[in-house]
Scaffold this active site. Structure first.
Site, PDB file in Angstrom:
ATOM      1  CG  ASN A  12      -1.719   1.227   1.409  1.00 45.90           C
ATOM      2  OD1 ASN A  12      -1.777   2.060   0.495  1.00 45.90           O
ATOM      3  ND2 ASN A  12      -2.372   1.377   2.556  1.00 45.90           N
ATOM      4  CD1 TRP A  13       3.332   1.049  -3.049  1.00 45.12           C
ATOM      5  CD2 TRP A  13       3.382   2.381  -4.853  1.00 45.12           C
ATOM      6  NE1 TRP A  13       4.014   0.385  -4.043  1.00 45.12           N
ATOM      7  CE2 TRP A  13       4.059   1.172  -5.157  1.00 45.12           C
ATOM      8  CE3 TRP A  13       3.296   3.368  -5.851  1.00 45.12           C
ATOM      9  CZ2 TRP A  13       4.626   0.942  -6.412  1.00 45.12           C
ATOM     10  CZ3 TRP A  13       3.862   3.130  -7.099  1.00 45.12           C
ATOM     11  CH2 TRP A  13       4.519   1.921  -7.370  1.00 45.12           C
ATOM     12  CE  LYS A  14       0.053   3.036   4.854  1.00 43.36           C
ATOM     13  NZ  LYS A  14       0.245   3.073   6.290  1.00 43.36           N
TER      14      LYS A  14
ATOM     15  CG  HIS B 188      -5.598   1.853   5.525  1.00 42.63           C
ATOM     16  ND1 HIS B 188      -5.078   2.746   6.435  1.00 42.63           N
ATOM     17  CD2 HIS B 188      -4.604   0.972   5.254  1.00 42.63           C
ATOM     18  CE1 HIS B 188      -3.815   2.412   6.687  1.00 42.63           C
ATOM     19  NE2 HIS B 188      -3.504   1.349   5.978  1.00 42.63           N
TER      20      HIS B 188
ATOM     21  CD  GLU C 275      -2.470   5.345   7.038  1.00 32.16           C
ATOM     22  OE1 GLU C 275      -2.483   5.387   5.790  1.00 32.16           O
ATOM     23  OE2 GLU C 275      -1.530   4.838   7.694  1.00 32.16           O
TER      24      GLU C 275
ATOM     25  CD  GLU D  98      -3.162  -2.473   7.351  1.00 32.39           C
ATOM     26  OE1 GLU D  98      -2.224  -2.811   6.635  1.00 32.39           O
ATOM     27  OE2 GLU D  98      -3.641  -1.326   7.360  1.00 32.39           O
TER      28      GLU D  98
ATOM     29  N   GLY E 208       3.010   2.201  10.821  1.00 30.19           N
ATOM     30  CA  GLY E 208       3.960   3.306  10.676  1.00 30.19           C
ATOM     31  C   GLY E 208       4.696   3.661  11.955  1.00 30.19           C
TER      32      GLY E 208
ATOM     33  CB  SER F 148       5.772  -1.967  11.795  1.00 26.26           C
ATOM     34  OG  SER F 148       5.362  -0.636  12.055  1.00 26.26           O
TER      35      SER F 148
ATOM     36  N   GLY G  67       3.193  -1.098   4.185  1.00 28.16           N
ATOM     37  CA  GLY G  67       3.273   0.334   3.897  1.00 28.16           C
ATOM     38  C   GLY G  67       4.699   0.741   3.587  1.00 28.16           C
TER      39      GLY G  67
HETATM   40  P1  13P Z   1       3.397   0.265   7.621  1.00 29.30           P
HETATM   41  O1  13P Z   1       3.919  -1.004   6.994  1.00 29.30           O
HETATM   42  O2  13P Z   1       4.126   1.486   7.165  1.00 29.30           O
HETATM   43  O3  13P Z   1       3.292   0.156   9.110  1.00 29.30           O
HETATM   44  O4  13P Z   1       1.895   0.448   7.076  1.00 29.30           O
HETATM   45  C1  13P Z   1       1.021  -0.622   7.141  1.00 29.30           C
HETATM   46  C2  13P Z   1      -0.232  -0.257   6.438  1.00 29.30           C
HETATM   47  O5  13P Z   1      -0.975   0.598   6.883  1.00 29.30           O
HETATM   48  C3  13P Z   1      -0.532  -0.939   5.181  1.00 29.30           C
HETATM   49  O6  13P Z   1      -1.825  -0.672   4.739  1.00 29.30           O
END
Ligand code: 13P
Length: 261
Positions: free
Chosen positions: A11-13, A104, A106, A175, A181, A219, A240
């Protein structure tokens, strides 16, 4: 031993650029070809990347014949119309995207997406023949207050509630919000416990629960992927930050190869 093929999803966000995408994907494809030559196509996990929408065209061209597929990070519940800033399932279909991340944390946090809205999005995506990648997870506070199981149960059952019984097309992602993150990761037994709960919840709605993938996200990186992916109900990762470096992402892919039946 299960027959579930692992799925490693990036997931590149909101991280991308024309030049950066090209570097990342060229590195990834080269590494993947080398790995394929070593272990064989059959041993590789399925690989998905979810870039921001403006890059679908570029990424689609770069991924041509690579075996890697691209998906979306969210989608509207509506088919079309006056919904400024939103993207529809038919737009995804125009670009041959099949997977859509939904719910998600976020999006729940920053766009105030509720369980009910996510439920409708999951139904919209499913009805269009696409694959919802449904994210669930508790916050730090919810875990500390012993509410993890209740939160996961509420989010999972809500998200699946408009799907027909015996659905066979959904990917779940656990998640934990506190692990996203932050560099903190659920320990493998901690994650397995929730994955097993999710599998049980799936089983209350479909006879295909044993065949559906449940990804871990939060993470996940080169050093913890192997032990997480060794858990019986962890069928892949939703990654991420480590998906933004071809070498880090390839290490996670390699960890999934080692664990394939
Ligand atoms: P990280 O791997 O940066 O913790 O993010 C995970 C994530 O939210 C994937 O959707």
């Amino acid at each position: 031993m299960t027959s579930r093929r692992k799925l490693i999803a990036g997931n590149w966000k909101m991280n991308a650029s024309l030049a950066g995408n090209e570097d990342l994907l060229r590195g990834l494809i080269a590494g993947l070809n080398a790995l394929k030559a070593e272990v064989g196509q059959e041993a590789l996990p399925e690989i998905l990347v979810c870039p921001p929408a403006p890059y679908w065209s570029q990424v689609g061209a770069l991924l041509e014949s690579s075996g890697i597929v691209q998906g979306a990070q969210d989608v509207s519940e509506h088919p079309k119309g006056a919904y400024t800033s939103e993207l529809s399932v038919s737009m995804l279909q125009d670009f041959k995207l099949e997977h859509v991340i939904l719910g998600h944390s976020e999006c729940r946090r920053d766009q105030f997406q509720t369980d009910n809205l996510i439920t409708r999005k999951v139904a919209t995506v499913f009805q269009a023949g696409l694959i919802p990648v449904v994210c669930v997870g508790e916050t730090q506070q919810e875990r500390e207050q012993g509410q993890t199981q209740a939160v996961i149960k509420r989010q999972v059952l809500s998200a699946l509630s408009l799907l027909p019984m015996d659905f066979d097309r959904v990917v779940m992602a656990y998640e934990p919000v506190w692990a996203i993150g932050t560099g903190l990761t659920a320990t493998p037994p901690m994650a397995q416990e929730v994955h097993s709960l999710i599998r049980g919840l799936l089983a209350s709605r479909t006879h295909h629960a044993h065949a559906l993938r449940i990804l871990y996200g939060g993470s996940m990186n080169a050093s913890n992927a192997q032990t997480l992916l060794a858990q019986p109900d962890i069928d892949g990762g939703l990654i991420g930050s480590a998906a933004l470096s071809s070498s880090d992402f390839l290490s996670i892919i390699s960890a999934a190869v080692a664990r394939n039946p």
